[in-house]
Structures are given as C-alpha cells and as structure tokens.
Design a protein around this motif. Sequence first.
Motif, PDB file in Angstrom:
ATOM      1  N   GLU A 267     -18.141 -46.269  40.326  1.00 34.04           N
ATOM      2  CA  GLU A 267     -18.695 -45.127  41.041  1.00 34.04           C
ATOM      3  C   GLU A 267     -20.185 -45.340  41.347  1.00 34.04           C
ATOM      4  N   LEU A 268     -20.899 -45.908  40.360  1.00 36.61           N
ATOM      5  CA  LEU A 268     -22.313 -46.185  40.603  1.00 36.61           C
ATOM      6  C   LEU A 268     -22.515 -47.209  41.720  1.00 36.61           C
ATOM      7  N   LEU A 269     -21.648 -48.213  41.765  1.00 35.84           N
ATOM      8  CA  LEU A 269     -21.745 -49.223  42.831  1.00 35.84           C
ATOM      9  C   LEU A 269     -21.431 -48.605  44.194  1.00 35.84           C
ATOM     10  N   ALA A 270     -20.508 -47.665  44.215  1.00 37.40           N
ATOM     11  CA  ALA A 270     -20.197 -46.981  45.475  1.00 37.40           C
ATOM     12  C   ALA A 270     -21.393 -46.166  45.950  1.00 37.40           C
ATOM     13  N   GLU A 271     -22.051 -45.473  44.991  1.00 34.85           N
ATOM     14  CA  GLU A 271     -23.261 -44.731  45.352  1.00 34.85           C
ATOM     15  C   GLU A 271     -24.363 -45.679  45.836  1.00 34.85           C
ATOM     16  N   ALA A 272     -24.450 -46.850  45.157  1.00 34.79           N
ATOM     17  CA  ALA A 272     -25.459 -47.815  45.571  1.00 34.79           C
ATOM     18  C   ALA A 272     -25.204 -48.312  46.988  1.00 34.79           C
ATOM     19  N   ARG A 273     -23.944 -48.552  47.328  1.00 32.31           N
ATOM     20  CA  ARG A 273     -23.621 -48.996  48.678  1.00 32.31           C
ATOM     21  C   ARG A 273     -23.979 -47.927  49.708  1.00 32.31           C
ATOM     22  N   SER A 274     -23.689 -46.667  49.372  1.00 32.03           N
ATOM     23  CA  SER A 274     -24.037 -45.574  50.278  1.00 32.03           C
ATOM     24  C   SER A 274     -25.547 -45.446  50.425  1.00 32.03           C
ATOM     25  N   ALA A 275     -26.275 -45.577  49.298  1.00 31.23           N
ATOM     26  CA  ALA A 275     -27.737 -45.480  49.357  1.00 31.23           C
ATOM     27  C   ALA A 275     -28.336 -46.620  50.160  1.00 31.23           C
ATOM     28  N   SER A 276     -27.751 -47.809  50.044  1.00 30.85           N
ATOM     29  CA  SER A 276     -28.262 -48.943  50.825  1.00 30.85           C
ATOM     30  C   SER A 276     -28.083 -48.714  52.319  1.00 30.85           C
ATOM     31  N   GLY A 277     -26.961 -48.089  52.684  1.00 26.76           N
ATOM     32  CA  GLY A 277     -26.741 -47.785  54.101  1.00 26.76           C
ATOM     33  C   GLY A 277     -27.763 -46.793  54.634  1.00 26.76           C
ATOM     34  N   ARG A 278     -28.061 -45.745  53.810  1.00 32.22           N
ATOM     35  CA  ARG A 278     -29.057 -44.767  54.237  1.00 32.22           C
ATOM     36  C   ARG A 278     -30.451 -45.388  54.317  1.00 32.22           C
ATOM     37  N   ALA A 279     -30.790 -46.242  53.357  1.00 32.79           N
ATOM     38  CA  ALA A 279     -32.092 -46.909  53.390  1.00 32.79           C
ATOM     39  C   ALA A 279     -32.226 -47.804  54.615  1.00 32.79           C
ATOM     40  N   LEU A 280     -31.148 -48.526  54.943  1.00 32.16           N
ATOM     41  CA  LEU A 280     -31.173 -49.387  56.124  1.00 32.16           C
ATOM     42  C   LEU A 280     -31.337 -48.561  57.391  1.00 32.16           C
ATOM     43  N   SER A 281     -30.668 -47.415  57.448  1.00 27.80           N
ATOM     44  CA  SER A 281     -30.795 -46.545  58.619  1.00 27.80           C
ATOM     45  C   SER A 281     -32.230 -46.025  58.770  1.00 27.80           C
ATOM     46  N   GLU A 282     -32.839 -45.640  57.642  1.00 30.73           N
ATOM     47  CA  GLU A 282     -34.213 -45.150  57.699  1.00 30.73           C
ATOM     48  C   GLU A 282     -35.182 -46.259  58.116  1.00 30.73           C
ATOM     49  N   LEU A 283     -34.936 -47.475  57.632  1.00 28.78           N
ATOM     50  CA  LEU A 283     -35.785 -48.589  58.048  1.00 28.78           C
ATOM     51  C   LEU A 283     -35.651 -48.860  59.541  1.00 28.78           C
ATOM     52  N   ARG A 284     -34.435 -48.759  60.056  1.00 24.33           N
ATOM     53  CA  ARG A 284     -34.235 -48.952  61.494  1.00 24.33           C
ATOM     54  C   ARG A 284     -34.960 -47.876  62.292  1.00 24.33           C
ATOM     55  N   ASP A 285     -34.884 -46.612  61.809  1.00 26.96           N
ATOM     56  CA  ASP A 285     -35.595 -45.534  62.500  1.00 26.96           C
ATOM     57  C   ASP A 285     -37.099 -45.772  62.472  1.00 26.96           C
ATOM     58  N   LEU A 286     -37.586 -46.287  61.347  1.00 29.37           N
ATOM     59  CA  LEU A 286     -39.008 -46.561  61.232  1.00 29.37           C
ATOM     60  C   LEU A 286     -39.437 -47.661  62.202  1.00 29.37           C
ATOM     61  N   VAL A 287     -38.601 -48.698  62.315  1.00 30.52           N
ATOM     62  CA  VAL A 287     -38.901 -49.789  63.244  1.00 30.52           C
ATOM     63  C   VAL A 287     -38.884 -49.283  64.679  1.00 30.52           C
ATOM     64  N   ARG A 288     -37.925 -48.415  65.000  1.00 28.17           N
ATOM     65  CA  ARG A 288     -37.884 -47.849  66.354  1.00 28.17           C
ATOM     66  C   ARG A 288     -39.140 -47.044  66.642  1.00 28.17           C
ATOM     67  N   GLY A 289     -39.687 -46.383  65.622  1.00 23.84           N
ATOM     68  CA  GLY A 289     -40.914 -45.626  65.811  1.00 23.84           C
ATOM     69  C   GLY A 289     -42.121 -46.497  66.038  1.00 23.84           C
ATOM     70  N   ILE A 290     -42.070 -47.760  65.597  1.00 22.00           N
ATOM     71  CA  ILE A 290     -43.186 -48.681  65.814  1.00 22.00           C
ATOM     72  C   ILE A 290     -43.059 -49.365  67.170  1.00 22.00           C
ATOM     73  N   HIS A 291     -41.933 -49.955  67.437  1.00 19.89           N
ATOM     74  CA  HIS A 291     -41.666 -50.583  68.739  1.00 19.89           C
ATOM     75  C   HIS A 291     -40.145 -50.657  68.924  1.00 19.89           C
ATOM     76  N   PRO A 292     -39.607 -49.782  69.731  1.00 20.26           N
ATOM     77  CA  PRO A 292     -38.143 -49.728  69.878  1.00 20.26           C
ATOM     78  C   PRO A 292     -37.576 -51.035  70.416  1.00 20.26           C
ATOM     79  N   PRO A 293     -36.506 -51.538  69.817  1.00 25.73           N
ATOM     80  CA  PRO A 293     -35.892 -52.775  70.335  1.00 25.73           C
ATOM     81  C   PRO A 293     -35.435 -52.646  71.782  1.00 25.73           C
TER      82      PRO A 293
END
Length: 430
Positions: A267-293
């Motif tokens: 269950e903890l690994l499943a939560e970790a996988r979900s958290a990694s997806g959210r972190a990756l999404s936030e990083l992508r949004d941050l990159v788009r805010g700097i210079h959108p691909p």
Amino acid sequence: MIDGDRGGEVVRTGLLTCVRGLVQVVVAQAVCIPLFVLTVLSIAFIPLGVGVVLAPVVLLAVRGVANTQRVWAAEWSGVPIPVPYRPEPDTRSPFRRLWWLLRDPATWRDVLWTVVNIPLGLLLGLLPAAMLVYGLEGVLVAPWLGRITFYGWGPFWPVDRFGPLSVAAAVALGAALTAFSFKAGPLVLKGHALFGQSLLAPARTTLALRVRELAETRSETVDASAAELRRIERDLHDGAQARLVALSMNIGLAEELMKRDPRAAQELLAEARSASGRALSELRDLVRGIHPPVLAERGLDGAVQALALTLPLPVDVRIDLPGRAEAPVESAAYFAVAEMLANIAKHSAATRAWIQIEHARDRLLMIVGDDGTGGADPAAGGGMRGIERRLAAFDGTMAVTSPPGGPTIVTMELPCALSSPRTSPSSGTG
C-alpha cells in the motif's frame, strides 16, 4: 598593379561622390523647397480644419525625406543617425495623429533641417562636381587654347598674357585640382552628413530621457526576475519538493515493512507511485511556467492557439506571422497573451474573446479583447502591471481600453524582427 587598383578605386569613389552630391542638390531644391512651403501652409490651415488632415500627410512626407537622408548618411559617409521619433499611436483619429506629430520635438527638427538644407544642400552638393569639372577644364581645355581666350580669361588666369607658360601652369593646376577633388569630394559629402546628424539625430534631452527610461526598465526587470525566482523556489518547496520528501519516506517505510507486513508495504508503494505522478505533473507545470515546450516547438502561433483551447469560452484567434521572433521576445509575447487570457477567464464574465497577432513595420502587434464587464486597470497592480514591466524590458508598450460594462481591449506592441519565414499564416477559432 596594387597602386593602379587603388587609384582606380579613388577615381570611382570620386565620380560616385559627384553623382551623390548632385542627388543631394535635387533633393534640396526640388523636394525640400516644396515640402517646406506645404508644411507652412498645412499648419496655417489647421484652424480652418483642412490642416488637420493635410498637416499629418505633409509632416510624414518630411519625415520620410529625413529618414532617407539618415540612410544616405550611413551608407554614403558612414555617419549613423538614429531615428528619434516617438512611437506612433494605434489610432485612426486625425486629431490624435496630428497631436502625436506636433508634440514630437523630432518633427520640428526635421522641418528645421528641411529649411537649412535648401542652401546648404545646394552648396555642398555642387562642390565636389564643381571642383572636378573645373580641374578637368584646366587639363583638357587649356592645351587647346593657345592664345585664344574666352572673354580674355583661361581656366586660372588670362592666357593671352602669359602664353605657353600659362597653359602649362593651367594644366598642372587643373590636374592638381582634379586629384584634390577625388580626395575632397567624399569629405564634403561627409560634411553634409554631419550637418544632417546635428539636426536629425536625437537631442540630448531625448537621449537623457531614454537613458532614464532604460534605467527604470532595467530596475523593474531585475525586480520582476527576482520575484519570478522566488515564485519558482516557493512552488518547488511547497509542491514538488514536499511530495518528493513524502515519497522518499514512504519508500523507506515500505522497505522496513516488506518482511513483516508485505500488504502494508504494498500500500505504501502504491501511495509512493501516486505521489511520484503528482510530483512529476507539478514539475511539468513549473517548467511550462518558465518556458512552455509548445512555444519552443510550434512558435508563438501554435502556442497561442493551444492557450485559446484551454479557455472555457469561445476565442477567435487570428494570427499572421511570416516568421518567428527571437526566443526572449517570443516568450514575453506568449506570457503577455497568457496573462490576458487568464484575466478574461477569472474576472471578466465574458461570453467570448478574441486574439489578433500580426507583424508590421518591425513591430509585433498583439490585441486581446473580450465582451465582459470591463473595468480592467493596470495601475491597480497584479498580473497586468507585471506584463507591462515585462514588455517594457523589450521597449514594448501596453494600452488598455476597458470602460465599465466593457468591452476590454488590450493592445500590446513589441519592436522586433522576424526570421525563418513560413509559407502560410494561420487563423482559426479556439
């Protein structure tokens, strides 16, 4: 051979200088005189109403001749003359166009140049050709004169009084004057260019104001950059960084529980996988805010089209760009349009919006409008004020028309050149 080539180049330059000087004579007499007369008449007719329409036409014609002189001074004599005019307003009102021209000090300097150039252009324009022709007369005509005189005088003194000695001296002096004219002609033409520079270049007060504007713009840009860095740090700390820390803790706990309680570890690994997806999404949004691909891949055209599709209302998009601007300018334009669209979605209560982007006269023109409630004011601060500072860093401008009840129209301009021409512009509806 080298000296011969150099001598030939000197002769070609001298002859070209004579032609250019004669062109200056034609401009001084056939162009400057009529323009000055029309300028005086059109300004005098302003109280009658006719001058309101006629004066801008004549003053812009004077400005066109002055701009031509600036180009000639740079190309013919290597004398650069910067263009000092204030930005042209985006209006069709003849009164506003007339006021824009009359309150620009460069307009009156152009008129003064037109007046002074009438005698000075005639004198300096004729001088290179006059020296060359008079020198050639001494070389080519004197040997045939002998004791024959024209009204008793030869090229330099009365030939009939000195005989062959006078002829020889006339030939020698003519050859010297011809050689001198090839050297002096470009200097005379440069003198005319320096005269133009003294009147057509920006005045000291204009340059001082420009320096002050640049200092203020630089300060605002530094402040905006610092604020942007703080925003990125805050987003990283509160968003992706916190999720990555939680992800690391969950993985560590899962490792400890793997042997004792595999189900809890799973269950903890499943939560970790979900958290990694959210972190990756936030990083992508941050990159788009700097210079959108999408901006890097498809340019301003495609990036704005993509922005329009994200709005929850119809957006009419009309873009006519024959090429791409430099990356910093393109990025500033993209974020300016993005901020305007975000304001429309959040505050305007609009049912439709429109975007028009085109490039003309070395300026990128962007118009964003909506049929909402109006009342937008950049002076109140917020995102519009930030966009105004971002555009000012590139000598850009922003004008907002937003009366209560709407519509709101934001006009933004950025001076820039385009490169990488494409074959067809695009337009459509988002």
